[in-house]
Design an enzyme around this catalytic site. Structure first.
Site, short mmCIF file in Angstrom:
data_model
loop_
_atom_site.label_atom_id
_atom_site.label_comp_id
_atom_site.label_asym_id
_atom_site.label_seq_id
_atom_site.Cartn_x
_atom_site.Cartn_y
_atom_site.Cartn_z
N TYR A 219 14.15 5.73 -12.58
CA TYR A 219 13.14 4.66 -12.61
C TYR A 219 13.45 3.66 -13.72
O TYR A 219 13.50 2.44 -13.49
CB TYR A 219 11.76 5.27 -12.82
CG TYR A 219 10.76 4.30 -13.41
CD1 TYR A 219 10.23 3.26 -12.64
CD2 TYR A 219 10.36 4.39 -14.74
CE1 TYR A 219 9.33 2.36 -13.18
CE2 TYR A 219 9.46 3.50 -15.29
CZ TYR A 219 8.94 2.49 -14.51
OH TYR A 219 8.06 1.59 -15.06
N HIS A 220 13.65 4.15 -14.94
CA HIS A 220 13.92 3.24 -16.05
C HIS A 220 15.24 2.49 -15.83
O HIS A 220 15.37 1.32 -16.22
CB HIS A 220 13.96 4.01 -17.37
CG HIS A 220 12.62 4.56 -17.77
ND1 HIS A 220 12.33 5.90 -17.72
CD2 HIS A 220 11.51 3.94 -18.21
CE1 HIS A 220 11.08 6.09 -18.13
NE2 HIS A 220 10.56 4.92 -18.43
N ASN B 143 -3.59 9.57 -20.75
CA ASN B 143 -4.58 9.74 -19.69
C ASN B 143 -4.64 11.20 -19.23
O ASN B 143 -5.71 11.75 -18.98
CB ASN B 143 -4.25 8.82 -18.51
CG ASN B 143 -4.51 7.36 -18.82
OD1 ASN B 143 -5.19 7.03 -19.79
ND2 ASN B 143 -3.97 6.47 -18.00
N ARG B 144 -3.46 11.83 -19.12
CA ARG B 144 -3.42 13.24 -18.70
C ARG B 144 -4.04 14.14 -19.76
O ARG B 144 -4.80 15.07 -19.43
CB ARG B 144 -1.97 13.67 -18.45
CG ARG B 144 -1.52 13.39 -17.03
CD ARG B 144 -0.10 13.84 -16.78
NE ARG B 144 0.11 15.27 -16.98
CZ ARG B 144 -0.27 16.21 -16.12
NH1 ARG B 144 -0.93 15.90 -15.03
NH2 ARG B 144 0.00 17.49 -16.36
N THR C 104 9.69 -2.21 -18.92
CA THR C 104 9.29 -1.00 -19.61
C THR C 104 10.11 -0.81 -20.87
O THR C 104 11.31 -1.12 -20.91
CB THR C 104 9.47 0.25 -18.71
OG1 THR C 104 9.32 1.44 -19.49
CG2 THR C 104 10.85 0.28 -18.07
N GLN D 121 6.86 -3.03 -21.30
CA GLN D 121 5.58 -2.42 -21.64
C GLN D 121 5.74 -0.98 -22.09
O GLN D 121 6.56 -0.23 -21.56
CB GLN D 121 4.64 -2.48 -20.43
CG GLN D 121 3.25 -1.94 -20.71
CD GLN D 121 2.28 -2.25 -19.59
OE1 GLN D 121 1.38 -3.07 -19.76
NE2 GLN D 121 2.46 -1.62 -18.46
N SER E 239 15.77 7.72 -17.12
CA SER E 239 15.47 8.19 -15.76
C SER E 239 15.97 7.15 -14.76
O SER E 239 16.29 6.02 -15.13
CB SER E 239 13.97 8.39 -15.57
OG SER E 239 13.30 7.13 -15.46
N ASP F 5 5.41 -5.90 2.50
CA ASP F 5 6.40 -5.30 1.60
C ASP F 5 7.31 -6.39 1.04
O ASP F 5 7.96 -7.12 1.80
CB ASP F 5 7.22 -4.27 2.38
CG ASP F 5 8.15 -3.45 1.51
OD1 ASP F 5 8.33 -3.80 0.32
OD2 ASP F 5 8.70 -2.46 2.01
N LEU G 201 0.82 -1.22 0.00
CA LEU G 201 0.00 0.00 0.00
C LEU G 201 0.85 1.27 0.00
O LEU G 201 0.35 2.35 0.30
CB LEU G 201 -0.98 0.01 1.19
CG LEU G 201 -1.81 -1.28 1.38
CD1 LEU G 201 -2.75 -1.12 2.56
CD2 LEU G 201 -2.57 -1.62 0.11
N LYS H 83 14.72 -0.55 -13.79
CA LYS H 83 14.16 -1.66 -14.55
C LYS H 83 15.24 -2.41 -15.34
O LYS H 83 15.14 -3.62 -15.56
CB LYS H 83 13.08 -1.16 -15.49
CG LYS H 83 11.94 -0.43 -14.80
CD LYS H 83 11.09 -1.38 -14.01
CE LYS H 83 9.68 -1.35 -14.49
NZ LYS H 83 8.77 -2.20 -13.72
#
Length: 394
Positions: free
Chosen positions: A181-182, A240-241, A144, A208, A179, A74, A33, A185
């Site tokens: 983040y990438h 979406n934005r 990704t 993805q 980035s 977690d 969460l 991955k």
């Protein structure tokens, strides 16, 4: 089959749990969460309020008659997955349990380090737990397309045939992530490939593209089954934005020239692809890579499509070019191969104006609560402290 879905509370994780349950599998959804904690920290929220994971699981059982078990914990925590996997003995583990935002990872040192630790350590915990307690389990990992970057050659599906000094080999495709983040991955991909090669595990790595959409067949069964749809600068992906901006009367903010090209897919194609890969598992010791997207678009072309679809509903949406907060090429070659999933039987849903109109119609009842400051700016890749500009890949 017994299928464990890690990251079950997320935008993709919850619809995936319902889809697999609907298909008759025994599903265990696991989540810490923490995404809700990040939302609270940043002061952002989904377009539509999302009930607690346990409440959604209860609603699913009442609505469908099928059960989704839920455990809160977690995956990075030492021992948590060991206990869960030893008890549940999954035949498939679908891994969505990651910090999913490129902007969040570039916000500052703390968020960058947390992204790397959360994503890389979480994947390592999964690999070790599978090795110990469920060595035949098929790991289906959400990667990704951002791992590849935008090379000036065609992007293959994970591997490249290389000839060097008269010899040839099949090697991992060179990665140029844009980035933190990438980059996390990329580390995941290397760790998973190692676990398959050395420990004999089996894995499918799904690189993805950018996902769009708010509805699946299961989320439409009851309001309490909806998923976490974001439009904010940190967690909201570009299409979406754009849809929310068009309906809220905010200009569609395009980074620079808008020539950035990426692969895109409908959320329904995500569910279809993962279900298909589960039914066609990797062999023991096999590490497979699929480029998971349906079609390629430039960002400017997406903005113009949204404007045209919004006009059909009576909205006069406008486009605005803004300074690009990211370090990226705005006009580049991009041709990524993505035939592997199609060969397995995936039938993509291509983006049409009718699909966009239906997406917009589903959002209309909720956009009245969207404030202008929620649609503004993205994290700068170079500023410190972080400043806001506009949303991109997510």
């Amino acid at each position: 089959m017994r299928i464990l879905v890690a990251g079950a509370d997320g935008y993709l994780g919850w619809p995936m749990c319902m889809r697999l349950s609907q298909e008759g599998h025994e599903v265990l959804g696991v989540d810490s969460l923490i995404k809700r904690a990040w939302e609270h920290e940043l002061g952002v929220k989904p377009l539509v309020p999302v009930p607690a994971l346990t409440d959604r699981a209860d609603r699913w059982e009442k609505t469908s008659g099928r059960h989704i078990a839920v455990e809160v914990g977690d995956v990075c925590e030492d021992g948590f997955l060991d206990e869960v996997i030893a008890r549940f003995r999954p035949e498939v583990l679908v891994d969505f349990a990651q910090q999913p935002s490129a902007p969040l990872s570039m916000m500052d040192e703390a968020h960058g380090v947390h992204t790397q630790v959360n994503n890389v350590v979480g994947t390592l915990r999964i690999l070790y737990a599978i090795r110990r307690h469920a060595p035949t389990c098929h790991l289906v990992k959400l990667g990704t397309m951002g791992e590849y970057g935008t090379p000036n050659i065609d992007i293959e599906e994970g591997f490249l045939e290389v000839e060097h000094n008269g010899r040839t080999d099949r090697l991992p495709f060179p990665k140029q992530p844009g980035s933190i983040y990438h980059l996390s991955k990329v580390h995941d991909s290397h760790n998973i490939a190692f676990a398959c090669r050395v420990w004999g595990l089996r894995a499918s790595d799904l690189n993805q593209g950018v996902v769009y959409g708010i509805q699946t067949g299961e989320t439409e069964l009851a309001p309490d089954l909806r998923t976490s749809f974001h439009y904010d600068p940190v967690f909201g992906t570009v299409l979406n934005r754009f849809c929310v901006q068009a309906l809220a009367g905010h200009p569609l903010t395009v980074h620079g020239l808008g020539g950035q090209t990426r692969g895109f897919l409908n959320i329904l194609d995500t569910l279809q692809s993962i279900s298909t890969v589960i039914s066609h598992p990797a062999a023991p010791g096999e590490y497979r890579v699929f480029n998971q997207f349906s079609e390629q678009f430039r960002v400017i072309d997406l903005a113009e499509r949204v404007i045209a679809a919004a006009a059909r509903l009576g909205y006069d949406a406008q486009l605005s070019h803004v300074p690009n907060p990211r370090v990226e090429s705005e006009d580049h070659y991009y041709n990524a191969k993505h035939s592997g999933l199609f060969r397995l039987g995936v039938h993509p849903r291509l983006l049409s104006e009718d699909i966009l109109v239906r997406m917009l119609e589903a959002m209309v009842p909720f956009v009245s609560g969207v404030a202008a400051d929620e649609l503004g700016t993205d994290v700068s890749w170079t500023s410190a402290p972080a400043e806001l500009a506009t949303a991109g890949e997510g």
